[in-house]
Motif scaffolding. Structure first.
Motif, short mmCIF file in Angstrom:
data_model
loop_
_atom_site.label_atom_id
_atom_site.label_comp_id
_atom_site.label_asym_id
_atom_site.label_seq_id
_atom_site.Cartn_x
_atom_site.Cartn_y
_atom_site.Cartn_z
N LYS A 190 0.84 -1.21 0.00
CA LYS A 190 0.00 0.00 0.00
C LYS A 190 0.87 1.25 0.00
O LYS A 190 0.58 2.22 -0.71
CB LYS A 190 -0.91 0.00 1.23
N LYS A 214 -4.83 -7.95 -6.78
CA LYS A 214 -5.87 -8.06 -5.76
C LYS A 214 -5.30 -8.69 -4.49
O LYS A 214 -4.70 -9.76 -4.54
CB LYS A 214 -7.04 -8.93 -6.25
N THR A 215 -5.49 -8.02 -3.38
CA THR A 215 -5.13 -8.58 -2.08
C THR A 215 -5.87 -7.78 -1.02
O THR A 215 -6.34 -6.67 -1.28
CB THR A 215 -3.61 -8.51 -1.83
N LYS A 216 -6.01 -8.33 0.16
CA LYS A 216 -6.73 -7.61 1.21
C LYS A 216 -6.20 -8.03 2.58
O LYS A 216 -5.61 -9.10 2.76
CB LYS A 216 -8.23 -7.88 1.12
#
Length: 417
Positions: A190, A214-216
């Motif tokens: 980030k 995509k990752t979270k």
């Protein structure tokens, strides 16, 4: 890097001269964008072969002009080969500069941009950022430099080489070579993404390399003390003064929800009379600069009174004396052992305990908890405040009471009928 380039030479009727001769124009199209320029040669339109892009016949004039046009075609082809050999994206502007022999702007690279960003963050410490935020960006920069050296064996990398593969490889590097957890990896990525956004905003990168990434964050189960464990802490008598002080400071945060740095910065000026006429703590969280107003509970008030005349409070001009965060966490582990608490006690656990055990479990609405914690969003508060079994039991008991009252009323109405 291969580009879709086409060359077209044509006689431009709209620019015919007084003698009726048409000028020859050269049009170059790259990936749908085009530019054109005059060859400075004029021909009789009847002698022009548009399909072969040359003059008809074998006259001296035809041979001279066709030879000149071949030189242009050869130069265009040579320019394309040189740019492709450099493995750079071939844009129309770059091609024009190379064809005309102009020096193109120096290729921008990643690390100086990252360093400039961190320099700006450092200059804004205390204004827009905290020292901790700057430190995290410095660590992110170091990881990025180490990754580039590990993956490419160079000290820096051109911006045009940062693509989806670069991001995916960086993610993999952090998880494997640096042994970072999922959430730590996501936070470093980030931070890196902010630098890429700066590059995109300035037009230094054409396509967002994060487009298909995509990752979270994974939800982490935070340690929270129960009411019984809080009572153990309050009832425990310590023979060592430093342990008693650490216990009291920790309990103060359990009953105010303040983070370590916010407690450290409290002074008498932060004690104000609230709307109810009682003492409140009024402060701004250092992390987000959000206002936080908290009515003082009895336990917190007792701790403030206990340390009013403490010499360190007077010397440091603080509301209560406080040790370094590192020492606090080290002593809290010792305190947990002495109190028989089987949880990993850290200072931040106090903030979660306030949100869950002290407030939410006792019926305080989450909107109120959020305001006291100084959160800008209820979603942030939801990460702190967990619904405990006690809260579920209390809510269901209230529901049972309401339902039973409704059933009795219904039965009573039937009897009256």
């Amino acid at each position: 890097m291969k580009a879709n380039l086409t060359l077209h030479i044509y006689a431009r009727a709209a620019k015919a001269n007084a003698a009726g001769l048409h000028p020859l124009y050269v049009r170059i199209t790259i990936d749908g964008k085009r530019t054109e320029f005059s060859s400075k040669k004029f021909i009789n339109p009847k002698q022009w072969d548009p399909k072969m892009m040359k003059m008809k016949g074998s006259s001296e004039e035809a041979r001279t002009i066709n030879s000149y046009l071949e030189t242009i075609k050869s130069k265009v082809n040579q320019t394309q080969i040189i740019l492709e050999y450099q493995e750079e994206p071939i844009t129309l502007e770059k091609f024009k500069s190379a064809y005309l022999g102009k020096k193109s702007e120096k290729e921008r690279t990643l690390i100086p941009i990252f360093q400039d960003h961190n320099k700006r963050v450092r200059s804004l410490i205390g204004v827009e950022y905290s020292a901790g935020t700057h430190e995290r960006y410095e660590v992110s920069l170091k990881h990025t430099q180490d990754f580039i050296q590990h993956q490419y064996r160079v000290q820096d990398i051109a911006l045009h080489k940062i693509n989806h593969t670069f991001i995916a490889d960086y993610d993999f590097y952090l998880r494997t070579e640096r042994n970072c957890s999922n959430n730590t990896t996501v936070k470093y990525i980030k931070n890196f993404k902010k630098i890429i956004r700066i590059c995109i905003a300035n037009g230094w990168i054409g396509q967002d390399p994060f487009l298909h990434y995509k990752t979270k964050l994974q939800e982490v189960e935070r340690e929270v003390l129960t009411q019984d464990e809080l009572q153990k802490l309050m009832d425990k008598t310590f023979s060592i003064e430093r342990l008693e002080l650490v216990r009291d400071i920790f309990l103060f945060s359990c009953y105010t929800g303040l983070a370590y740095i916010d407690v450290k910065q409290l002074t008498d000026a932060n004690l104000v009379k609230g709307i109810d006429g009682q003492l409140w703590i009024s402060t701004h969280r250092q992390k987000t600069d959000s206002p936080s107003k908290i009515p003082l509970l009895d336990t917190a008030q007792y701790i403030i009174n206990k340390y009013t005349d403490h010499p360190e409070s007077g010397n440091e001009n603080t509301l209560i004396p406080i040790l370094s965060n590192q020492k606090m966490n080290a002593y809290l582990k010792e305190i947990a052992d002495l109190c028989g608490i089987k949880k990993e006690l850290t200072y931040h656990c106090a903030r979660h305990t306030f949100a869950t055990t002290v407030t939410l479990s006792n019926g305080v609405p989450i909107e109120t908890v959020s305001k006291m914690l100084g959160h800008k969003s209820i979603r942030t508060t939801q990460h702190y405040a967990k619904i405990t079994d006690r809260k579920v039991a209390n809510d269901m008991q209230n529901l049972k009471t309401i339902l039973q009252g409704g059933i009795k009323q219904t039965h009573s109405d039937k009897k009256i009928g």
